[in-house]
Design a protein around this motif. Structure first.
Motif, PDB file in Angstrom:
ATOM      1  N   THR A 100       0.839  -1.204   0.000  1.00 42.81           N
ATOM      2  CA  THR A 100       0.000   0.000   0.000  1.00 42.81           C
ATOM      3  C   THR A 100       0.870   1.249   0.000  1.00 42.81           C
ATOM      4  O   THR A 100       0.584   2.215  -0.715  1.00 42.81           O
ATOM      5  N   ALA A 101       1.938   1.234   0.798  1.00 44.19           N
ATOM      6  CA  ALA A 101       2.838   2.384   0.857  1.00 44.19           C
ATOM      7  C   ALA A 101       3.487   2.643  -0.498  1.00 44.19           C
ATOM      8  O   ALA A 101       3.638   3.796  -0.926  1.00 44.19           O
ATOM      9  N   LEU A 102       3.884   1.571  -1.196  1.00 46.50           N
ATOM     10  CA  LEU A 102       4.534   1.730  -2.496  1.00 46.50           C
ATOM     11  C   LEU A 102       3.594   2.316  -3.544  1.00 46.50           C
ATOM     12  O   LEU A 102       4.046   2.894  -4.533  1.00 46.50           O
ATOM     13  N   ALA A 103       2.305   2.167  -3.327  1.00 52.02           N
ATOM     14  CA  ALA A 103       1.314   2.740  -4.250  1.00 52.02           C
ATOM     15  C   ALA A 103       0.704   4.022  -3.709  1.00 52.02           C
ATOM     16  O   ALA A 103      -0.235   4.562  -4.293  1.00 52.02           O
ATOM     17  N   ARG A 104       1.223   4.524  -2.594  1.00 48.55           N
ATOM     18  CA  ARG A 104       0.611   5.662  -1.897  1.00 48.55           C
ATOM     19  C   ARG A 104       0.503   6.904  -2.778  1.00 48.55           C
ATOM     20  O   ARG A 104      -0.492   7.640  -2.705  1.00 48.55           O
ATOM     21  N   SER A 105       1.511   7.179  -3.602  1.00 47.17           N
ATOM     22  CA  SER A 105       1.479   8.409  -4.398  1.00 47.17           C
ATOM     23  C   SER A 105       0.329   8.401  -5.393  1.00 47.17           C
ATOM     24  O   SER A 105      -0.095   9.465  -5.844  1.00 47.17           O
ATOM     25  N   ARG A 106      -0.186   7.210  -5.738  1.00 43.80           N
ATOM     26  CA  ARG A 106      -1.357   7.124  -6.601  1.00 43.80           C
ATOM     27  C   ARG A 106      -2.642   7.005  -5.792  1.00 43.80           C
ATOM     28  O   ARG A 106      -3.638   7.662  -6.076  1.00 43.80           O
ATOM     29  N   ILE A 107      -2.626   6.156  -4.778  1.00 44.00           N
ATOM     30  CA  ILE A 107      -3.847   5.895  -4.013  1.00 44.00           C
ATOM     31  C   ILE A 107      -4.272   7.112  -3.197  1.00 44.00           C
ATOM     32  O   ILE A 107      -5.456   7.425  -3.067  1.00 44.00           O
ATOM     33  N   ARG A 108      -3.279   7.789  -2.595  1.00 41.82           N
ATOM     34  CA  ARG A 108      -3.529   8.897  -1.663  1.00 41.82           C
ATOM     35  C   ARG A 108      -4.391   8.390  -0.492  1.00 41.82           C
ATOM     36  O   ARG A 108      -4.035   7.425   0.141  1.00 41.82           O
ATOM     37  N   ASP A 109      -5.517   9.058  -0.253  1.00 40.57           N
ATOM     38  CA  ASP A 109      -6.387   8.676   0.865  1.00 40.57           C
ATOM     39  C   ASP A 109      -7.583   7.822   0.426  1.00 40.57           C
ATOM     40  O   ASP A 109      -8.489   7.555   1.217  1.00 40.57           O
ATOM     41  N   ALA A 110      -7.576   7.396  -0.821  1.00 41.73           N
ATOM     42  CA  ALA A 110      -8.712   6.637  -1.340  1.00 41.73           C
ATOM     43  C   ALA A 110      -8.700   5.202  -0.808  1.00 41.73           C
ATOM     44  O   ALA A 110      -7.668   4.679  -0.378  1.00 41.73           O
ATOM     45  N   GLU A 111      -9.852   4.574  -0.853  1.00 40.74           N
ATOM     46  CA  GLU A 111      -9.989   3.191  -0.401  1.00 40.74           C
ATOM     47  C   GLU A 111      -9.722   2.243  -1.557  1.00 40.74           C
ATOM     48  O   GLU A 111     -10.091   2.504  -2.706  1.00 40.74           O
ATOM     49  N   LEU A 112      -9.053   1.131  -1.272  1.00 35.56           N
ATOM     50  CA  LEU A 112      -8.847   0.097  -2.280  1.00 35.56           C
ATOM     51  C   LEU A 112     -10.042  -0.837  -2.291  1.00 35.56           C
ATOM     52  O   LEU A 112     -10.556  -1.231  -1.233  1.00 35.56           O
ATOM     53  N   VAL A 113     -10.499  -1.199  -3.499  1.00 34.32           N
ATOM     54  CA  VAL A 113     -11.629  -2.109  -3.639  1.00 34.32           C
ATOM     55  C   VAL A 113     -11.222  -3.261  -4.546  1.00 34.32           C
ATOM     56  O   VAL A 113     -10.320  -3.135  -5.384  1.00 34.32           O
ATOM     57  N   ALA A 114     -11.879  -4.394  -4.366  1.00 38.99           N
ATOM     58  CA  ALA A 114     -11.673  -5.527  -5.265  1.00 38.99           C
ATOM     59  C   ALA A 114     -12.326  -5.176  -6.597  1.00 38.99           C
ATOM     60  O   ALA A 114     -13.537  -4.996  -6.677  1.00 38.99           O
ATOM     61  N   LEU A 115     -11.518  -5.088  -7.651  1.00 35.87           N
ATOM     62  CA  LEU A 115     -11.997  -4.555  -8.931  1.00 35.87           C
ATOM     63  C   LEU A 115     -12.354  -5.659  -9.918  1.00 35.87           C
ATOM     64  O   LEU A 115     -13.435  -5.646 -10.527  1.00 35.87           O
ATOM     65  N   VAL A 116     -11.464  -6.611 -10.091  1.00 35.45           N
ATOM     66  CA  VAL A 116     -11.642  -7.668 -11.086  1.00 35.45           C
ATOM     67  C   VAL A 116     -11.071  -8.971 -10.538  1.00 35.45           C
ATOM     68  O   VAL A 116     -10.056  -8.965  -9.832  1.00 35.45           O
ATOM     69  N   ARG A 117     -11.732 -10.087 -10.882  1.00 34.88           N
ATOM     70  CA  ARG A 117     -11.203 -11.408 -10.549  1.00 34.88           C
ATOM     71  C   ARG A 117     -10.891 -12.139 -11.843  1.00 34.88           C
ATOM     72  O   ARG A 117     -11.721 -12.188 -12.760  1.00 34.88           O
ATOM     73  N   LEU A 118      -9.673 -12.693 -11.908  1.00 37.48           N
ATOM     74  CA  LEU A 118      -9.256 -13.438 -13.087  1.00 37.48           C
ATOM     75  C   LEU A 118      -8.979 -14.881 -12.700  1.00 37.48           C
ATOM     76  O   LEU A 118      -8.158 -15.156 -11.806  1.00 37.48           O
ATOM     77  N   ALA A 119      -9.630 -15.795 -13.374  1.00 35.35           N
ATOM     78  CA  ALA A 119      -9.358 -17.222 -13.210  1.00 35.35           C
ATOM     79  C   ALA A 119      -8.638 -17.686 -14.472  1.00 35.35           C
ATOM     80  O   ALA A 119      -9.163 -17.536 -15.582  1.00 35.35           O
ATOM     81  N   THR A 120      -7.427 -18.223 -14.312  1.00 38.65           N
ATOM     82  CA  THR A 120      -6.586 -18.559 -15.456  1.00 38.65           C
ATOM     83  C   THR A 120      -6.150 -20.011 -15.403  1.00 38.65           C
ATOM     84  O   THR A 120      -5.653 -20.492 -14.373  1.00 38.65           O
ATOM     85  N   SER A 121      -6.343 -20.692 -16.515  1.00 41.82           N
ATOM     86  CA  SER A 121      -5.770 -22.028 -16.693  1.00 41.82           C
ATOM     87  C   SER A 121      -4.505 -21.839 -17.519  1.00 41.82           C
ATOM     88  O   SER A 121      -4.571 -21.441 -18.691  1.00 41.82           O
TER      89      SER A 121
END
Length: 504
Positions: A100-121
């Motif tokens: 989270t810290a490494l992405a802080r400059s983009r995320i700022r104070d926003a909340e992270l949400v589950a966006l997409v699920r990928l199932a791969t064979s």
């Protein structure tokens, strides 16, 4: 703990991929001695982002993945086309704080949400050379994407992925790519599975407003330069956190470029609005500079000691230098990380975003760039000229040292102004940038020598107080005097060359 791995890969798609039962045969690629079937693995990955997809907008991916031999959390940072740094953290239920810290400059104070699920064979084949060493992995990926936030669409596709093995020449991917194209495949237009999933489920990540508009007016060019520096700060944030070489210096330079641009082009952007932002940029540059100058001097002295003949080394000079360096180091690393996590830093990034989204343009901003930008660069250059001429009129000593230092600071501002103006003014501005940089380097070498002599006196005093020999520090002091004298002697000639490039 989190581990970092450089990932170099290419993705291919096309009807041939969808119809394939196994990855394409790459046994004929030069250098491949054998192709080893590694079997089929099932991967389940959930990708996280802010609701407005700030990570995806900058081509970052954050995922939690199970299956395979690297289950866990992965943050991928773009380096170049097809090249990303993957930071891995152990599997957990929540996003690891470090990622989270490494992405802080983009995320700022926003909340992270589950966006997409990928199932791969994934059906993997390993390409090895004559000695059995891995060259690359080629996989046939059958992917099912499920939208988790902002919709409920699904999508399916098949792609071929070839990832270079650690330590191998990226040129191997070019050779493999020729075979894949002959097999009816083409490079994927999507830089990642997440990008394709977002596109296929009806949500394409939109570029930031104005980011790709072609500059027309004077204001357009100034803002384009500022956006590039703002982007550099944000992009370098994770590199600074990871302590990547030269990252702190580069971020510091980006802050200086922005501050300098505010000053040089005050007729384009209202200083009443930019000054408060400049104050905060100065604060950040100062925090980034804590111990930086000391580290540079330590490297300078170490190199100087390495170059000295043995008879000139007297006393425990290396131990003394090491103790001096360690005493100044302190907990600056911890302090810098705290700065990057601070509200003040995040507020600065937000202020830069607001300024660039709604710039405080003055009347001259709407004018054609040549006249406005050239006038600003000439004004900065005239200040440099006055300071250099003043320094040349002074005898060697403290007053000249101060004058040359002031000239260096103004030369840096002129260089940055010429950089910003180069897309509009072309070769003359580019030539001036190069010439002023050479002047800045010469004046910088002189200033470094001034600072080095002050520190050598400090080191000598410490050695004397401890009953140690000060002879070697005296030798180094004398050599620094010589380096300063060489810089001073070269100033007239360098300045003459710069003057020839001053016409815009």
């Amino acid at each position: 703990m989190a581990d970092t791995k450089r990932e170099i890969e290419r993705k291919y798609e096309g009807p041939a991929a969808s119809e394939a039962a196994v990855p394409p045969d790459l046994s004929g690629v030069p250098g491949v001695a054998d192709v080893i079937d590694k079997g089929i693995t099932r991967l389940d990955a959930t990708y996280y982002d802010t609701a407005d997809q700030r990570l995806a907008a900058d081509s970052l991916t954050l995922r939690r993945r199970t299956g395979g031999d690297d289950a866990g959390w992965h943050l991928k940072l773009p380096v170049a086309d097809g090249v990303r740094d993957e930071i891995h953290a152990p599997l957990s239920e929540t996003v690891p704080d470090r990622l989270t810290a490494l992405a802080r400059s983009r995320i700022r104070d926003a909340e992270l949400v589950a966006l997409v699920r990928l199932a791969t064979s994934r059906h993997v084949h390993e390409l090895v050379d004559g000695e059995g060493s891995p060259l690359a992995e080629v996989s046939l990926d059958r992917v099912r994407a499920e939208r988790l936030h902002g919709g409920a669409d699904t999508a399916e596709w098949t792609e071929i992925e070839i990832e270079l093995a650690d330590g191998q020449d990226p040129a191997f991917l070019d050779k493999a790519g020729k075979h894949l194209r002959k097999a009816g495949l083409h490079r994927s237009a999507s830089p990642s599975k997440l990008a394709k999933a977002l596109a296929e489920t009806g949500s394409r990540t939109k570029p930031r407003k104005h980011e790709h508009a072609e500059p027309v007016t004077a204001g357009d060019h100034v803002l384009a330069y500022l956006r590039a520096q703002r982007h550099a700060v944000i992009e370098l944030d994770p590199a600074v956190r990871l302590d990547a070489p030269d990252s702190v210096h580069r971020m510091r330079v980006a802050t200086r470029r922005m501050r300098s641009t505010f000053r040089s082009f005050g007729n384009v952007l209202d200083r009443a609005v930019t000054t408060p932002v400049a104050v905060e940029l100065k604060w950040l540059a100062g925090e980034l500079g804590v111990d930086r100058d000391h580290e540079v001097l330590t490297e300078r002295f170490t190199e100087a000691l390495d170059a000295l003949p043995r008879p000139l080394l007297s006393g425990p000079v290396r131990n003394r230098l090491r103790a001096w360096s360690t005493a100044r180091g302190g907990d600056s690393r911890r302090r810098l990380l705290a700065v990057l996590d601070s509200k003040r830093y995040l507020d600065l990034l937000a202020a830069l975003d607001r300024l660039l989204a709604e710039p405080p343009l003055r009347e001259a901003a709407a004018a054609k760039p040549h006249k406005v930008l050239a006038a600003a660069v000439r004004k900065d250059f005239e200040k440099v000229a006055a300071l250099v001429e003043h320094a040349l009129d002074l005898p060697s000593g403290g007053d000249r040292d101060v004058a040359m230092h002031e000239a260096r600071k103004k030369a840096k501002r002129t260089r940055y102004a010429a950089e910003a103006a180069t897309p509009a003014l072309g070769k003359p501005a580019k030539a001036l940038t190069k010439a002023v940089k050479s002047l800045q380097n010469l004046l910088g070498e002189h200033q470094d020598s001034v600072m080095a002599r002050e520190s050598l006196r400090e080191l000598a005093d410490q050695a004397h107080a401890a009953g140690e020999s000060t002879f070697t520090f005296g030798v180094l002091y004398g050599r620094e005097e010589q380096r300063a004298a060489v810089a001073e002697a070269g100033l007239p000639g360098t300045w003459k060359k710069v003057g020839k490039r001053a016409a815009l």
